[in-house]
Design an enzyme around this catalytic site. Structure first.
Site, PDB file in Angstrom:
ATOM      1  CG  ASP A   1     -60.135 -37.548  16.794  1.00 50.48           C
ATOM      2  OD1 ASP A   1     -61.364 -37.512  16.561  1.00 50.48           O
ATOM      3  OD2 ASP A   1     -59.569 -38.550  17.260  1.00 50.48           O
TER       4      ASP A   1
ATOM      5  CB  CYS B   1     -62.024 -37.975  19.845  1.00 52.36           C
ATOM      6  SG  CYS B   1     -62.221 -38.856  21.403  1.00 52.36           S
TER       7      CYS B   1
ATOM      8  CB  THR C   1     -64.608 -43.296  22.293  1.00 47.40           C
ATOM      9  OG1 THR C   1     -63.360 -42.690  22.670  1.00 47.40           O
ATOM     10  CG2 THR C   1     -64.359 -44.541  21.462  1.00 47.40           C
TER      11      THR C   1
ATOM     12  CG  HIS D   1     -75.394 -32.168  40.441  1.00 44.98           C
ATOM     13  ND1 HIS D   1     -75.782 -33.365  40.981  1.00 44.98           N
ATOM     14  CD2 HIS D   1     -76.482 -31.357  40.544  1.00 44.98           C
ATOM     15  CE1 HIS D   1     -77.043 -33.287  41.402  1.00 44.98           C
ATOM     16  NE2 HIS D   1     -77.493 -32.074  41.138  1.00 44.98           N
TER      17      HIS D   1
ATOM     18  CG  HIS E   1     -73.981 -29.354  43.334  1.00 48.68           C
ATOM     19  ND1 HIS E   1     -73.884 -30.705  43.509  1.00 48.68           N
ATOM     20  CD2 HIS E   1     -75.311 -29.057  43.436  1.00 48.68           C
ATOM     21  CE1 HIS E   1     -75.088 -31.221  43.688  1.00 48.68           C
ATOM     22  NE2 HIS E   1     -75.972 -30.233  43.647  1.00 48.68           N
TER      23      HIS E   1
HETATM   24  C1  RB5 Z   1     -59.115 -42.269  16.533  1.00 44.53           C
HETATM   25  O1  RB5 Z   1     -59.146 -43.357  15.690  1.00 44.53           O
HETATM   26  C2  RB5 Z   1     -59.711 -42.615  17.895  1.00 44.53           C
HETATM   27  O2  RB5 Z   1     -58.836 -43.392  18.621  1.00 44.53           O
HETATM   28  C3  RB5 Z   1     -60.070 -41.355  18.641  1.00 44.53           C
HETATM   29  O3  RB5 Z   1     -60.979 -40.625  17.882  1.00 44.53           O
HETATM   30  C4  RB5 Z   1     -60.718 -41.515  19.998  1.00 44.53           C
HETATM   31  O4  RB5 Z   1     -61.788 -42.397  19.945  1.00 44.53           O
HETATM   32  C5  RB5 Z   1     -59.822 -41.759  21.130  1.00 44.53           C
HETATM   33  O5  RB5 Z   1     -60.221 -41.824  22.300  1.00 44.53           O
END
Ligand code: RB5
Length: 145
Positions: free
Chosen positions: A12, A69, A71, A102, A137
């Site tokens: 994203d 993304c 996080t 694993h 595993h």
């Molecule tokens: C987008 O702002 C953010 O929420 C997305 O990139 C991600 O971190 C969601 O888990």
């Protein structure tokens, strides 16, 4: 071409910079064919890109996937909703290695706002270069589906 590893990438807007760095990095690696499934847009929904990469693996057009993304959390949650997808969010060398050895993770997830680019590229290489250990595993993986 036979023997090539097909890797689908998706991100994203929170992961696009790191995804683009990974695309360039993998471009220099032999034996790898990359499908960049986006995004190129400013604000998108991360589940849509998890869907694209998971679908590419499940329909046989990709062997592995990389999702980024902000996080790495949302995109990994979505990818793991697909039976047959083992998406692993990693932050360090140990987890990148273990999730192949694993868990035989077929999708690597990274947080573009969490992991520095240089480390992220290293984690991608570790994950790609680590073999799955199989044996006990595999039995555990069989219980995931
Ligand atoms: C987008 O702002 C953010 O929420 C997305 O990139 C991600 O971190 C969601 O888990």
């Amino acid at each position: 071409m036979a023997g090539e590893l097909r890797i689908a990438l998706g991100a994203d807007h929170g992961g696009v910079q790191l995804k683009d760095a990974i695309v360039s990095h993998l471009g220099a690696r032999s034996g790898v064919v990359i499908s960049d499934l986006g995004t190129c847009d400013e604000s998108v929904d991360y589940p849509d890109f998890a869907d694209k990469v998971a679908t590419a693996i499940l329909d046989g057009t990709a062997d592995l996937g990389i999702l980024v993304c902000g996080t790495g959390i949302g995109i990994s949650i979505r990818a793991n909703r697909y039976d047959g997808i083992r998406a692993a969010l990693v932050h360090n060398e140990f987890t990148a290695e273990m999730t192949k050895a694993h868990n035989n993770a077929n999708v690597l997830c990274l947080g573009g706002r969490v992991v520095p680019t240089e480390l992220a590229l290293k984690l991608v290489d570790i994950w790609l270069d680590t073999p799955f250990e199989g044996g006990r595993h595999q039995k555990r993986i069989d219980k995931l589906g």
